[in-house]
Design a protein around this motif. Structure first.
Motif, PDB file in Angstrom:
ATOM      1  N   ALA A 169     -22.245  31.115 -23.537  1.00 44.24           N
ATOM      2  CA  ALA A 169     -23.293  30.344 -24.048  1.00 44.24           C
ATOM      3  C   ALA A 169     -24.708  29.913 -22.933  1.00 44.24           C
ATOM      4  O   ALA A 169     -25.702  30.465 -23.594  1.00 44.24           O
TER       5      ALA A 169
ATOM      6  N   SER B  32     -21.000  28.924 -29.950  1.00 39.00           N
ATOM      7  CA  SER B  32     -19.379  28.307 -29.779  1.00 39.00           C
ATOM      8  C   SER B  32     -19.025  27.291 -31.615  1.00 39.00           C
ATOM      9  O   SER B  32     -17.883  27.571 -31.760  1.00 39.00           O
ATOM     10  N   GLU B  33     -20.307  26.841 -32.088  1.00 38.36           N
ATOM     11  CA  GLU B  33     -19.637  26.259 -33.712  1.00 38.36           C
ATOM     12  C   GLU B  33     -20.144  27.535 -34.505  1.00 38.36           C
ATOM     13  O   GLU B  33     -19.303  27.390 -35.587  1.00 38.36           O
TER      14      GLU B  33
ATOM     15  N   SER C 224     -30.377  20.304 -39.022  1.00 33.00           N
ATOM     16  CA  SER C 224     -28.487  20.741 -38.174  1.00 33.00           C
ATOM     17  C   SER C 224     -28.057  19.485 -38.951  1.00 33.00           C
ATOM     18  O   SER C 224     -26.722  20.065 -39.453  1.00 33.00           O
TER      19      SER C 224
ATOM     20  N   LEU D 246     -25.591  23.533 -40.188  1.00 29.56           N
ATOM     21  CA  LEU D 246     -26.172  24.506 -38.181  1.00 29.56           C
ATOM     22  C   LEU D 246     -26.765  25.893 -39.197  1.00 29.56           C
ATOM     23  O   LEU D 246     -28.014  26.544 -38.607  1.00 29.56           O
TER      24      LEU D 246
ATOM     25  N   ARG E 231     -25.094  26.465 -29.343  1.00 35.51           N
ATOM     26  CA  ARG E 231     -24.711  26.182 -31.277  1.00 35.51           C
ATOM     27  C   ARG E 231     -23.869  27.139 -31.851  1.00 35.51           C
ATOM     28  O   ARG E 231     -22.859  26.859 -32.291  1.00 35.51           O
TER      29      ARG E 231
ATOM     30  N   ILE F 214     -30.241  26.478 -30.771  1.00 35.20           N
ATOM     31  CA  ILE F 214     -29.887  27.237 -31.447  1.00 35.20           C
ATOM     32  C   ILE F 214     -28.708  28.137 -31.158  1.00 35.20           C
ATOM     33  O   ILE F 214     -27.793  28.006 -31.342  1.00 35.20           O
TER      34      ILE F 214
ATOM     35  N   GLN G 274     -29.015  15.193 -28.995  1.00 34.00           N
ATOM     36  CA  GLN G 274     -29.380  16.108 -28.194  1.00 34.00           C
ATOM     37  C   GLN G 274     -30.612  16.558 -28.227  1.00 34.00           C
ATOM     38  O   GLN G 274     -31.532  17.252 -27.482  1.00 34.00           O
TER      39      GLN G 274
ATOM     40  N   GLN H 180     -22.084  15.916 -25.383  1.00 31.55           N
ATOM     41  CA  GLN H 180     -21.843  15.330 -26.209  1.00 31.55           C
ATOM     42  C   GLN H 180     -20.284  14.819 -26.710  1.00 31.55           C
ATOM     43  O   GLN H 180     -20.203  13.962 -27.774  1.00 31.55           O
TER      44      GLN H 180
ATOM     45  N   PRO I 129     -25.942  15.925 -32.746  1.00 29.21           N
ATOM     46  CA  PRO I 129     -27.291  16.246 -32.485  1.00 29.21           C
ATOM     47  C   PRO I 129     -28.937  16.038 -32.157  1.00 29.21           C
ATOM     48  O   PRO I 129     -29.112  16.984 -31.749  1.00 29.21           O
TER      49      PRO I 129
ATOM     50  N   SER J 115     -22.750  20.012 -24.798  1.00 32.24           N
ATOM     51  CA  SER J 115     -21.741  19.769 -25.579  1.00 32.24           C
ATOM     52  C   SER J 115     -21.056  19.360 -24.898  1.00 32.24           C
ATOM     53  O   SER J 115     -19.905  18.516 -25.315  1.00 32.24           O
TER      54      SER J 115
END
Length: 410
Positions: free
Chosen positions: A257, A246-247, A367, A372, A243, A240, A54, A44, A51, A41
């Motif tokens: 994470a 965080s998301e 995604s 996602l 993410r 996943i 990634q 990024q 993504p 992250s």
């Protein structure tokens, strides 16, 4: 077979310390393979990649692993374990140094490729070396210790890096600096370890073929079927879970994470050590059931943004992954000739790393198109179906082998 130590100019460690040193080295090298997990992250945000990029970064790692397994998976059977392990240590060290100076995306790709090469070397050679180096009192536990070192190292990488990123300075550099030093020290342990196989007088360093000796094919089929499902779950969760935290759940804490991957892989390593004496068939079957339950809980956590369900899913899936991985590999290693151990082990890992790669690449691309949450739920269901298919295939294989002398028994 133990290699002869005649005319060896270097004093070697006794068997017990050498075994411990190889286990530590295996753990440290595999730890480096997952160090970047909680950092993506940050990369990024700093580099502005999507993504999909990634996903490409992970795919490059998988290419490194698979390419190495196919190219030189059998080489340690020919030239010895120690030279191959030293090569793996060198690639791991250079990978960490590359990440220390990482800037553009292409540098990250180079670092991940080198890390994949290192992991590919260690998957076959280190597994065989640890099993062979085990002292007599540890012989029955050698395979379980090798798989636990592999999985435990993969689990330690995200949690240690996550803590460093969250609470220590230089979040994108400190972890790799420490790892580079640790790997260099492990290189000395490998150098001082006795060789565990007799080197071929005229080594034939050919690319690996996936042919499996006839005497272990029935075992290999069952082991790789269950292992494929377990590593597909591992690949999806690795892709996943950071993410989701965080998301979806909305927690930006990098340590949390990293904790998610640690929970799954830590549960896997614990299960491998705790269940080493259980019946092979029943353990493989139960492992597949736990994989189905665990990954469906992860999918439910995506749908409900529930941290509790994500944690429980990680633990349940981790135990299932550990059961399918360790029992399968132990069953194969119990049957294979030591002179072919690295080659057969590498073939087993080729199957596993194909499985770990597909969900990562798929969910990264999906995604972008679906978001996602939708992609995560769809892939969790798909991987659960895959585990169910693997369970069905296992039951069929076990029924057929029950009437054959090569039946898989615990």
């Amino acid at each position: 077979m133990r290699a002869s130590s005649k005319e060896d100019p270097i004093p070697r460690l006794p068997q017990g310390p050498a075994f411990a040193g190889l286990v530590v080295t295996f753990t440290v090298v595999m730890l480096g393979a997952t160090l970047p997990t909680p950092m993506y992250s940050l990369y990024q945000r700093e580099l502005g990649f999507s993504p999909v990029v990634q996903t490409v970064i992970f795919a490059v790692y998988a290419v490194g692993v698979l390419g190495t397994l196919l190219l030189c998976g059998r080489w340690s059977d020919q030239i010895g374990r120690r030279p191959m392990l030293l090569a793996g240590v060198a690639f791991s060290l250079v990978s960490s140094v590359v990440f220390l100076v990482a800037g553009p995306v292409w540098v990250l790709l180079v670092g991940r490729l080198l890390s994949g090469v290192s992991a590919g070397i260690f998957a076959g050679a280190a597994t065989a070396a640890v099993i062979e180096a085990a002292p007599e009192a540890w012989k029955s536990r050698g395979s379980a210790v090798a798989t636990a070192a592999n999985t435990g190292g993969l689990g330690l990488g995200p949690i240690l890096a996550g803590l460093a990123v969250q609470f220590l300075p230089a979040p994108l550099h400190l972890s790799f600096a420490v790892h580079a030093v640790a790997v260099a020290l492990c290189g000395a342990l490998v150098l001082l370890a006795p060789e565990t196989v007799t080197r071929a007088e005229h080594p034939r360093l050919r690319p690996q073929t996936l042919a499996v000796p006839a005497e272990v094919r029935a075992v290999f089929a069952s082991a790789s079927t269950a292992g494929f499902a377990g590593f597909a779950v591992l690949g999806l969760f690795t892709a996943i879970s950071p993410r989701i935290v965080s998301e979806v759940i909305g927690d930006p804490n990098h340590a949390v994470a990293g904790l998610m991957s640690f929970l799954l892989l830590g549960a896997s390593a614990a299960a491998q050590l705790a269940l080493r004496r259980t019946d092979v068939d029943r353990t493989l079957n139960l492992g597949c059931v736990l994989l189905i339950v665990g990954i469906l809980l992860v999918g439910l956590s995506v749908a409900t943004a529930s941290f509790v369900e994500l944690v429980i899913g990680a633990l349940v899936a981790g135990v299932g992954q550990g059961m399918t991985f360790s029992k399968g590999l132990a069953a194969v290693n119990a049957r294979v000739d030591p002179a072919q151990r690295a080659a057969v082990t590498s073939s087993y890992f080729v199957v596993l790393y194909v499985a770990i790669s597909l969900p990562v690449v798929g969910v990264g691309a999906a995604s972008m198109a679906w978001g996602l949450e939708t992609a995560g739920i769809v892939f969790c269901i798909a991987v659960a179906v895959l585990a169910a298919v693997a369970l069905t295939a296992l039951l069929v294989l076990q029924r057929r082998s029950a009437h054959q002398p090569d039946a898989v028994r615990g």
